[in-house]
Motif scaffolding. Structure first.
Motif, PDB file in Angstrom:
ATOM      1  N   GLN A  75       0.819  -1.170   0.000  1.00  0.00           N
ATOM      2  CA  GLN A  75       0.000   0.000   0.000  1.00  0.00           C
ATOM      3  C   GLN A  75       0.874   1.250   0.000  1.00  0.00           C
ATOM      4  O   GLN A  75       2.069   1.183   0.277  1.00  0.00           O
ATOM      5  N   VAL A  76       0.233   2.373  -0.306  1.00  0.00           N
ATOM      6  CA  VAL A  76       0.900   3.660  -0.280  1.00  0.00           C
ATOM      7  C   VAL A  76       0.090   4.618   0.577  1.00  0.00           C
ATOM      8  O   VAL A  76      -1.070   4.377   0.888  1.00  0.00           O
ATOM      9  N   GLN A  77       0.726   5.715   0.963  1.00  0.00           N
ATOM     10  CA  GLN A  77       0.060   6.740   1.746  1.00  0.00           C
ATOM     11  C   GLN A  77       0.454   8.106   1.210  1.00  0.00           C
ATOM     12  O   GLN A  77       1.621   8.334   0.890  1.00  0.00           O
ATOM     13  N   PHE A  78      -0.524   8.990   1.100  1.00  0.00           N
ATOM     14  CA  PHE A  78      -0.298  10.346   0.633  1.00  0.00           C
ATOM     15  C   PHE A  78      -0.620  11.318   1.764  1.00  0.00           C
ATOM     16  O   PHE A  78      -1.717  11.279   2.323  1.00  0.00           O
ATOM     17  N   VAL A  79       0.321  12.188   2.095  1.00  0.00           N
ATOM     18  CA  VAL A  79       0.153  13.141   3.180  1.00  0.00           C
ATOM     19  C   VAL A  79       0.380  14.540   2.644  1.00  0.00           C
ATOM     20  O   VAL A  79       1.493  14.894   2.250  1.00  0.00           O
ATOM     21  N   GLU A  80      -0.691  15.344   2.658  1.00  0.00           N
ATOM     22  CA  GLU A  80      -0.643  16.705   2.143  1.00  0.00           C
ATOM     23  C   GLU A  80      -0.393  17.697   3.273  1.00  0.00           C
ATOM     24  O   GLU A  80      -0.837  17.495   4.404  1.00  0.00           O
ATOM     25  N   SER A  81       0.278  18.788   2.950  1.00  0.00           N
ATOM     26  CA  SER A  81       0.520  19.843   3.922  1.00  0.00           C
ATOM     27  C   SER A  81       0.712  21.165   3.193  1.00  0.00           C
ATOM     28  O   SER A  81       0.884  21.197   1.983  1.00  0.00           O
ATOM     29  N   GLY A  82       0.672  22.253   3.949  1.00  0.00           N
ATOM     30  CA  GLY A  82       0.983  23.562   3.407  1.00  0.00           C
ATOM     31  C   GLY A  82      -0.198  24.473   3.142  1.00  0.00           C
ATOM     32  O   GLY A  82      -0.006  25.632   2.770  1.00  0.00           O
ATOM     33  N   GLY A  83      -1.413  23.982   3.329  1.00  0.00           N
ATOM     34  CA  GLY A  83      -2.575  24.815   3.087  1.00  0.00           C
ATOM     35  C   GLY A  83      -2.733  25.899   4.131  1.00  0.00           C
ATOM     36  O   GLY A  83      -2.041  25.927   5.153  1.00  0.00           O
ATOM     37  N   GLY A  84      -3.655  26.802   3.867  1.00  0.00           N
ATOM     38  CA  GLY A  84      -3.912  27.886   4.790  1.00  0.00           C
ATOM     39  C   GLY A  84      -4.752  28.961   4.155  1.00  0.00           C
ATOM     40  O   GLY A  84      -5.336  28.778   3.088  1.00  0.00           O
ATOM     41  N   LEU A  85      -4.814  30.101   4.828  1.00  0.00           N
ATOM     42  CA  LEU A  85      -5.566  31.262   4.364  1.00  0.00           C
ATOM     43  C   LEU A  85      -4.619  32.226   3.667  1.00  0.00           C
ATOM     44  O   LEU A  85      -3.569  32.584   4.209  1.00  0.00           O
ATOM     45  N   VAL A  86      -4.996  32.650   2.479  1.00  0.00           N
ATOM     46  CA  VAL A  86      -4.170  33.564   1.706  1.00  0.00           C
ATOM     47  C   VAL A  86      -5.065  34.575   0.999  1.00  0.00           C
ATOM     48  O   VAL A  86      -6.209  34.270   0.649  1.00  0.00           O
ATOM     49  N   GLN A  87      -4.555  35.783   0.806  1.00  0.00           N
ATOM     50  CA  GLN A  87      -5.311  36.815   0.109  1.00  0.00           C
ATOM     51  C   GLN A  87      -5.303  36.586  -1.400  1.00  0.00           C
ATOM     52  O   GLN A  87      -4.376  35.972  -1.937  1.00  0.00           O
ATOM     53  N   PRO A  88      -6.336  37.067  -2.096  1.00  0.00           N
ATOM     54  CA  PRO A  88      -6.304  36.989  -3.561  1.00  0.00           C
ATOM     55  C   PRO A  88      -5.033  37.615  -4.118  1.00  0.00           C
ATOM     56  O   PRO A  88      -4.590  38.670  -3.659  1.00  0.00           O
ATOM     57  N   GLY A  89      -4.453  36.957  -5.106  1.00  0.00           N
ATOM     58  CA  GLY A  89      -3.198  37.403  -5.672  1.00  0.00           C
ATOM     59  C   GLY A  89      -1.973  36.874  -4.963  1.00  0.00           C
ATOM     60  O   GLY A  89      -0.853  37.041  -5.462  1.00  0.00           O
ATOM     61  N   GLY A  90      -2.174  36.230  -3.840  1.00  0.00           N
ATOM     62  CA  GLY A  90      -1.069  35.701  -3.074  1.00  0.00           C
ATOM     63  C   GLY A  90      -0.579  34.363  -3.579  1.00  0.00           C
ATOM     64  O   GLY A  90      -1.069  33.829  -4.578  1.00  0.00           O
ATOM     65  N   SER A  91       0.393  33.817  -2.865  1.00  0.00           N
ATOM     66  CA  SER A  91       1.020  32.557  -3.241  1.00  0.00           C
ATOM     67  C   SER A  91       1.017  31.593  -2.070  1.00  0.00           C
ATOM     68  O   SER A  91       0.975  31.994  -0.901  1.00  0.00           O
ATOM     69  N   TYR A 129      -7.984   5.058  -5.840  1.00  0.00           N
ATOM     70  CA  TYR A 129      -9.186   5.563  -5.176  1.00  0.00           C
ATOM     71  C   TYR A 129      -9.316   5.152  -3.718  1.00  0.00           C
ATOM     72  O   TYR A 129     -10.027   5.813  -2.962  1.00  0.00           O
ATOM     73  N   ASN A 130      -8.663   4.103  -3.298  1.00  0.00           N
ATOM     74  CA  ASN A 130      -8.749   3.662  -1.911  1.00  0.00           C
ATOM     75  C   ASN A 130      -7.698   4.295  -1.019  1.00  0.00           C
ATOM     76  O   ASN A 130      -7.615   3.971   0.163  1.00  0.00           O
ATOM     77  N   TYR A 131      -6.919   5.223  -1.547  1.00  0.00           N
ATOM     78  CA  TYR A 131      -5.785   5.752  -0.800  1.00  0.00           C
ATOM     79  C   TYR A 131      -5.766   7.269  -0.700  1.00  0.00           C
ATOM     80  O   TYR A 131      -4.698   7.869  -0.507  1.00  0.00           O
ATOM     81  N   TRP A 132      -6.925   7.908  -0.791  1.00  0.00           N
ATOM     82  CA  TRP A 132      -6.989   9.356  -0.603  1.00  0.00           C
ATOM     83  C   TRP A 132      -6.559   9.734   0.809  1.00  0.00           C
ATOM     84  O   TRP A 132      -6.947   9.091   1.782  1.00  0.00           O
TER      85      TRP A 132
END
Length: 115
Positions: free
Chosen positions: A1-17, A102-105
């Motif tokens: 099996q595999v695992q996917f771990v996302e990070s780095g999201g947050g609140l940002v203003q329009p035009g931001g990065s 599909y089973n590894y979101w």
């Protein structure tokens, strides 16, 4: 099996990065095409960027020219650099293989673009 771990999201203003990161477990990461997907409330999950094992990329029209996907096969990571962000980019962002397993979101990471 595999695992996917996302990070780095947050609140940002329009035009931001914002820079998202995906860490992938497993010993065969280098053979997979990878992608970043997003899902907004009430909408279907969509592919926004993909990258093959040898570095070829593709982007949804809605993000082309603003988002950049890359991969570091040595570190098993897939960054997504997002610039010129718009309110319509607000969604939960996920990484997965492309086509997805599909089973590894994973849990995803929330990106909110608001002033």
């Amino acid at each position: 099996q595999v695992q996917f771990v996302e990070s780095g999201g947050g609140l940002v203003q329009p035009g931001g990065s914002l820079r998202l990161s995906c860490e992938v477990s497993g010993s065969i990461f280098s053979v997979y095409s990878m992608g970043w997907y997003r899902q907004a409330p009430g909408k279907q999950r969509e592919l926004v960027a993909g990258i093959t094992s040898d570095g070829n990329t593709n982007y949804a029209d809605s993000v082309k020219g603003r988002f950049t996907i890359s991969r570091d096969n040595a570190k098993n990571t897939v960054p997504l650099q997002m610039t010129s962000l718009k309110s319509e980019d607000t969604a939960v962002y996920y990484c997965n293989a492309e086509p997805p397993l599909y089973n590894y979101w994973g849990q995803g990471t929330q990106v909110t673009v608001s002033s």
